[in-house]
Write an enzyme that holds these catalytic residues in place. Sequence first.
Site, mmCIF file in Angstrom:
data_model
loop_
_atom_site.group_PDB
_atom_site.id
_atom_site.type_symbol
_atom_site.label_atom_id
_atom_site.label_comp_id
_atom_site.label_asym_id
_atom_site.label_seq_id
_atom_site.Cartn_x
_atom_site.Cartn_y
_atom_site.Cartn_z
ATOM 1 N N CYS A 113 30.899 79.977 64.270
ATOM 2 C CA CYS A 113 30.798 81.291 64.076
ATOM 3 C C CYS A 113 31.565 82.171 65.143
ATOM 4 C CB CYS A 113 29.315 81.783 63.858
ATOM 5 S SG CYS A 113 28.655 80.739 62.512
ATOM 6 N N HIS A 250 28.722 89.249 64.884
ATOM 7 C CA HIS A 250 28.685 87.995 64.037
ATOM 8 C C HIS A 250 27.500 88.383 62.879
ATOM 9 C CE1 HIS A 250 28.451 84.429 61.923
ATOM 10 N NE2 HIS A 250 27.447 84.023 62.568
ATOM 11 N N ASN A 280 26.397 85.155 55.752
ATOM 12 C CA ASN A 280 27.079 84.684 57.101
ATOM 13 C C ASN A 280 28.410 84.004 56.627
ATOM 14 O OD1 ASN A 280 27.944 83.294 59.280
ATOM 15 N ND2 ASN A 280 25.950 82.514 59.777
HETATM 16 N N1 ACO Z 1 13.678 80.473 49.686
HETATM 17 C C1 ACO Z 1 12.349 80.518 49.744
HETATM 18 N N2 ACO Z 1 11.490 80.135 50.894
HETATM 19 C C2 ACO Z 1 12.008 79.437 51.697
HETATM 20 C C3 ACO Z 1 13.520 79.330 51.798
HETATM 21 C C4 ACO Z 1 14.235 80.042 50.680
HETATM 22 N N3 ACO Z 1 15.560 80.109 50.696
HETATM 23 N N4 ACO Z 1 13.847 78.889 52.898
HETATM 24 C C5 ACO Z 1 12.704 78.367 53.646
HETATM 25 N N5 ACO Z 1 11.649 78.831 52.688
HETATM 26 C C6 ACO Z 1 10.389 78.732 53.112
HETATM 27 C C7 ACO Z 1 10.030 77.575 53.825
HETATM 28 O O1 ACO Z 1 10.016 76.239 53.390
HETATM 29 C C8 ACO Z 1 8.498 77.793 54.600
HETATM 30 O O2 ACO Z 1 7.692 77.616 53.559
HETATM 31 P P1 ACO Z 1 6.152 76.986 54.110
HETATM 32 O O3 ACO Z 1 5.627 77.982 55.098
HETATM 33 O O4 ACO Z 1 5.455 76.569 52.640
HETATM 34 O O5 ACO Z 1 6.687 75.525 54.884
HETATM 35 C C9 ACO Z 1 8.907 79.074 54.748
HETATM 36 O O6 ACO Z 1 9.735 79.805 53.721
HETATM 37 C C10 ACO Z 1 9.076 79.764 56.057
HETATM 38 O O7 ACO Z 1 10.120 78.846 56.359
HETATM 39 P P2 ACO Z 1 10.694 79.257 57.969
HETATM 40 O O8 ACO Z 1 11.817 78.378 58.125
HETATM 41 O O9 ACO Z 1 9.558 79.429 58.810
HETATM 42 O O10 ACO Z 1 11.349 80.867 57.761
HETATM 43 P P3 ACO Z 1 11.878 81.621 58.932
HETATM 44 O O11 ACO Z 1 11.251 82.875 59.073
HETATM 45 O O12 ACO Z 1 12.146 81.172 60.306
HETATM 46 O O13 ACO Z 1 13.229 82.114 58.257
HETATM 47 C C11 ACO Z 1 15.832 81.649 58.612
HETATM 48 C C12 ACO Z 1 14.280 81.186 58.251
HETATM 49 C C13 ACO Z 1 16.109 82.684 57.795
HETATM 50 C C14 ACO Z 1 16.840 80.583 58.315
HETATM 51 C C15 ACO Z 1 15.498 81.872 60.098
HETATM 52 O O14 ACO Z 1 15.000 80.960 60.785
HETATM 53 C C16 ACO Z 1 16.833 82.157 60.590
HETATM 54 O O15 ACO Z 1 17.524 83.366 60.198
HETATM 55 N N6 ACO Z 1 17.470 81.619 61.479
HETATM 56 C C17 ACO Z 1 18.698 81.828 62.058
HETATM 57 C C18 ACO Z 1 19.552 80.832 61.413
HETATM 58 C C19 ACO Z 1 20.965 81.497 61.277
HETATM 59 O O16 ACO Z 1 21.189 82.614 61.207
HETATM 60 N N7 ACO Z 1 21.967 80.588 61.191
HETATM 61 C C20 ACO Z 1 23.382 80.699 61.032
HETATM 62 C C21 ACO Z 1 24.341 80.041 61.846
HETATM 63 S S1 ACO Z 1 24.115 80.189 63.559
HETATM 64 C C22 ACO Z 1 24.651 81.687 63.761
HETATM 65 O O17 ACO Z 1 25.350 82.466 62.941
HETATM 66 C C23 ACO Z 1 24.210 82.664 64.850
#
Ligand code: ACO
Length: 323
Positions: A113, A250, A280
Amino acid sequence: MIRARVIGAGACLPSNIVTNDELAKTVDTSDEWIQGRTGIKQRHIALPGEKTSDLALGAARAALTDAGIDAGELDMIICATTTPDESFPAVATIVQSRLGMHQGAAFDVQAVCSGFVYGLSVADSLIRTGAARTILLIGAETMSRLLDWNDRTTCVLFGDGAGAVVLQAHTGVGTNADQGILNTRLFSDGRLHDMLYTDGGVSSTQSIGKLKMQGKEVFKHAVTNLSAAIQASADASNIPLSEIDWFVPHQANQRILDGTAKKLGIDPARVVSTVALHGNTSAASVPLALVTAVQDGRIKRGDLVLLEAMGGGFTWGAALLRW
Ligand code: ACO
């Protein structure tokens, strides 16, 4: 003093748009969850047969038209991508051929990225040392090909697309009033591999693998590292953050954009966000956001613009330029 000035910019997105509701028909997710956690409303997904080089070529042609120059005037093409058409050759050489450019050099940069910011740093160095006068820099990805569509924690986040800029040598006086790139700052920490990677590759599995991510950990590092990169770039040119007109990050997640702006006291109105429309798009996300803000008239000639990105590796960095 020679500066690398942006003389044209362009973008290309696949025509196929997939909304959150459409995705929810095949993935156990919802529009409410995706928008609430990420700000993403839709993403463009390449159709079967539509390759990274097709998107890269579209963005390249748009940038050349905007710059008002012909491919024959280019010395170099650099393409930032993690999703090349083939393991080799580079996407940049495919674009070179399809543009009918027979001179100069073409190669890819791989920093996930952060690829566009890395590519900008390479292009800036080559222009400032006189090794090249005019460089086409592209960020192009088909991230949809690297996704596990059964993993709802990752597949809802990404999209496909390409953006490009034409950079050209320009004589400045060596102060911050110069047009062009004022500085770039690059960082990486290979110890963080396991937080974001693909579980395959040419020399390990002889397949491309699928994207794996520890979302919460990536999130925390993203806000910390992006804030540090922004500050490092502003400090390198002795420019207070309050004097920077536009921040072009980004586009990973609206919450990362908001968290970074809050940490540094940046007015969110000065942060360009296209994450709702593009998701993304990895190395394409910064140039896609840049082109959006230039075309809608927000970024104007003379504005100070700070580009920033973080990705797998981890890699991260920032670039400060006067548009
Ligand atoms: N739809 C519905 N529910 C979902 C989904 C989905 N797509 N994905 C996960 N869940 C559920 C999980 O199973 C979990 O359920 P549970 O509580 O019953 O176990 C719940 O939602 C919460 O999951 P978390 O992983 O705790 O959610 P979080 O608030 O951390 O959000 C996310 C997840 C959006 C991926 C976040 O962590 C994030 O944005 N991280 C950054 C990642 C990123 O942007 N990466 C890109 C590449 S790196 C970069 O570009 C910088």
